[in-house]
Motif scaffolding. Structure first.
Motif, short mmCIF file in Angstrom:
data_model
loop_
_atom_site.label_atom_id
_atom_site.label_comp_id
_atom_site.label_asym_id
_atom_site.label_seq_id
_atom_site.Cartn_x
_atom_site.Cartn_y
_atom_site.Cartn_z
N ALA A 1 0.80 -1.22 0.00
CA ALA A 1 0.00 0.00 0.00
C ALA A 1 0.84 1.27 0.00
O ALA A 1 0.44 2.26 -0.58
N ASN A 2 1.99 1.22 0.65
CA ASN A 2 2.82 2.42 0.73
C ASN A 2 3.99 2.39 -0.25
O ASN A 2 5.00 3.04 -0.03
N ARG A 3 3.86 1.64 -1.32
CA ARG A 3 4.95 1.58 -2.30
C ARG A 3 5.08 2.94 -2.98
O ARG A 3 4.09 3.52 -3.44
N ILE A 4 6.31 3.43 -3.03
CA ILE A 4 6.57 4.79 -3.50
C ILE A 4 7.40 4.76 -4.77
O ILE A 4 8.45 4.10 -4.82
N LEU A 5 6.96 5.49 -5.77
CA LEU A 5 7.75 5.73 -6.97
C LEU A 5 8.47 7.05 -6.79
O LEU A 5 7.83 8.09 -6.57
N ILE A 6 9.80 7.04 -6.84
CA ILE A 6 10.59 8.25 -6.65
C ILE A 6 10.99 8.81 -8.01
O ILE A 6 11.63 8.12 -8.81
N ALA A 7 10.58 10.05 -8.29
CA ALA A 7 10.97 10.70 -9.54
C ALA A 7 12.37 11.27 -9.37
O ALA A 7 12.58 12.17 -8.55
N VAL A 8 13.33 10.75 -10.12
CA VAL A 8 14.73 11.15 -9.96
C VAL A 8 15.30 11.60 -11.30
O VAL A 8 15.31 10.84 -12.27
N SER A 9 15.76 12.85 -11.33
CA SER A 9 16.38 13.37 -12.55
C SER A 9 17.88 13.09 -12.56
O SER A 9 18.50 13.00 -13.62
N GLY A 10 18.45 12.95 -11.37
CA GLY A 10 19.89 12.82 -11.23
C GLY A 10 20.50 14.05 -10.59
O GLY A 10 21.67 14.05 -10.20
N GLY A 11 19.70 15.12 -10.46
CA GLY A 11 20.16 16.34 -9.81
C GLY A 11 20.22 16.18 -8.30
O GLY A 11 19.78 15.19 -7.73
N ALA A 12 20.77 17.20 -7.63
CA ALA A 12 21.01 17.13 -6.19
C ALA A 12 19.73 16.83 -5.40
O ALA A 12 19.71 15.95 -4.53
N GLN B 1 27.70 11.46 -1.40
CA GLN B 1 26.91 11.08 -2.57
C GLN B 1 27.10 12.08 -3.71
O GLN B 1 26.89 13.27 -3.54
N ASP B 2 27.46 11.57 -4.87
CA ASP B 2 27.60 12.40 -6.07
C ASP B 2 26.22 12.65 -6.68
O ASP B 2 25.24 11.98 -6.35
N PHE B 3 26.15 13.59 -7.60
CA PHE B 3 24.92 13.87 -8.33
C PHE B 3 25.27 14.51 -9.66
O PHE B 3 26.42 14.88 -9.90
N ARG B 4 24.29 14.64 -10.52
CA ARG B 4 24.51 15.21 -11.85
C ARG B 4 24.05 16.67 -11.87
O ARG B 4 23.15 17.06 -11.11
N THR B 5 24.64 17.46 -12.72
CA THR B 5 24.28 18.87 -12.86
C THR B 5 23.72 19.13 -14.25
O THR B 5 24.38 18.83 -15.25
N ASP B 6 22.51 19.64 -14.30
CA ASP B 6 21.84 19.95 -15.56
C ASP B 6 22.13 21.40 -15.92
O ASP B 6 21.67 22.32 -15.24
N GLU B 7 22.88 21.61 -16.98
CA GLU B 7 23.27 22.97 -17.37
C GLU B 7 22.07 23.82 -17.77
O GLU B 7 22.14 25.05 -17.72
N SER B 8 20.96 23.19 -18.16
CA SER B 8 19.78 23.97 -18.55
C SER B 8 19.19 24.72 -17.36
O SER B 8 18.41 25.66 -17.54
N ASN B 9 19.56 24.32 -16.13
CA ASN B 9 19.06 25.01 -14.95
C ASN B 9 19.65 26.41 -14.79
O ASN B 9 19.19 27.19 -13.96
#
Length: 354
Positions: free
Chosen positions: A33-44, A205-213
């Protein structure tokens, strides 16, 4: 446990409490019931949310099933090989953390050219359509997104600049029903970007940086990189906290207004069907103008009529029609007709809503 994770846990619990309040006829009773889908872009932000929820899940700090997390990533295809590299990196991180990973690539720049809408809007719609579909496929009841207090402040300022009512001052809601038994949740809404970056640094923890931001052709980026720093420097160094408090207060006010509007609509509605809504104008005689306009807004929402081209002047003309008048033509082939004390709202046949 890291204080950032504790704050995410508190945010998650608040989301669950509100979801429970929404469940008037059915409770979550299955083990998933509490299953969660996490939306992850790769950003911080989204990577921090993924790590915090994973830590909470593995420490059993929240009541979830063992396989309660799934990560979803939509590759917008807007940055060529860089977009592909982001998706590949995130897949490796999910494999390292043993979190199921679902990804899909869409060439949204082609979709944007075919559409009259801007790239930001096309991307937003595609992302939520993708997330909703994956949530159903993975049997998730919640979609967690990583909006922070900084996003809240930017959203409220964006609404102010474009023109907004009191409801728009709420900014981003903590939870939003998407479909039956599916909710969008924002457990990090009380946390700042500085909190996010410190947490990622602390856990290495590393992360990705989106230059469009940093692309200043987008309004939100100009608000983030130009307007907010200017307001902090020249007017109020605590402007972000002030705007965030305003959003909280607006949410409280709109909750009270919503209850009143529901009651007024219940009293004034004579009947409705898929195309038509009929109101008794006599019931609306002594109702404040603001609440009447909110009643019309609620009707548009319930009937799934497009509000994109409905400006304040349209809502005001509808309001005046409850006092006097005969007929009013509105955007997207919606017609309002006054017959004595009766007001009929209808969507003309062969008219499609956006």
């Amino acid at each position: 446990m890291h204080q950032f994770v504790q704050a995410v846990k508190q945010g998650l619990l608040e989301c669950h409490q509100r979801i429970d309040a929404e469940q008037t006829t059915e409770k979550y009773i299955s083990s998933r019931a509490n299953r969660i889908l996490i939306a992850v872009s790769g950003g911080a932000d989204s990577v921090a949310l993924m790590r915090a929820l994973d830590q909470l899940n593995k420490s059993h700090a929240v009541q979830t099933a063992p396989d309660s997390l799934v990560v979803a990533h939509l590759n917008h295809g807007l940055r060529g090989d860089v977009s592909d590299a982001d998706a590949a990196w995130l897949g490796q991180e999910c494999a390292r953390l043993s979190i199921p990973f679902v990804t899909e690539k869409q060439e949204l720049h082609l979709t944007s050219k075919e559409s009259k809408e801007g790239l930001e809007e096309v991307s937003r719609k595609a992302r939520y359509k993708f997330l909703t579909r994956v949530a159903h496929e993975q049997e998730c009841t919640q979609i967690a997104v990583a909006h922070t207090r900084d996003d809240q402040v930017e959203t409220v300022l964006h609404h102010l600049i474009r023109g907004t009512g009191i409801a728009g001052l709420r900014g981003i809601p903590r939870i939003r029903p998407l479909e039956q038994r599916l909710f969008l949740i924002r457990p990090m809404l009380e946390l700042s970007l500085d909190d996010v970056l410190q947490y990622l640094k602390d856990c290495g923890q590393d992360f990705r940086t989106d230059e469009s931001n940093t692309d200043l052709s987008f309004t939100r980026n100009r608000i983030r990189h130009q307007l907010i720093p200017l307001l902090k420097k020249e007017f109020n160094p605590n402007v972000a906290q002030a705007v965030h408090r305003l959003a909280h207060q607006a949410e409280e006010v709109t909750a009270i207004v919503a209850e009143q509007v529901d009651q007024i609509l219940a009293d004034a509605t004579l009947d409705q069907n898929q195309e038509t809504w009929r109101l008794d104008c006599k019931v609306l005689q002594n109702v404040p103008d603001y609440l009447i306009r909110q009643c019309f807004l609620q009707i548009w929402q319930r009937m799934s009529w497009s509000r994109k081209r409905m400006g304040f002047d349209h809502w005001q003309r509808l309001l005046m029609l409850t006092h006097s008048g005969q007929k009013l033509s509105l955007p997207d082939q919606v017609e309002a007709e006054r017959r004595e004390r009766l007001l009929i709202l209808r969507k003309l046949k062969n008219a499609s809503s956006e």
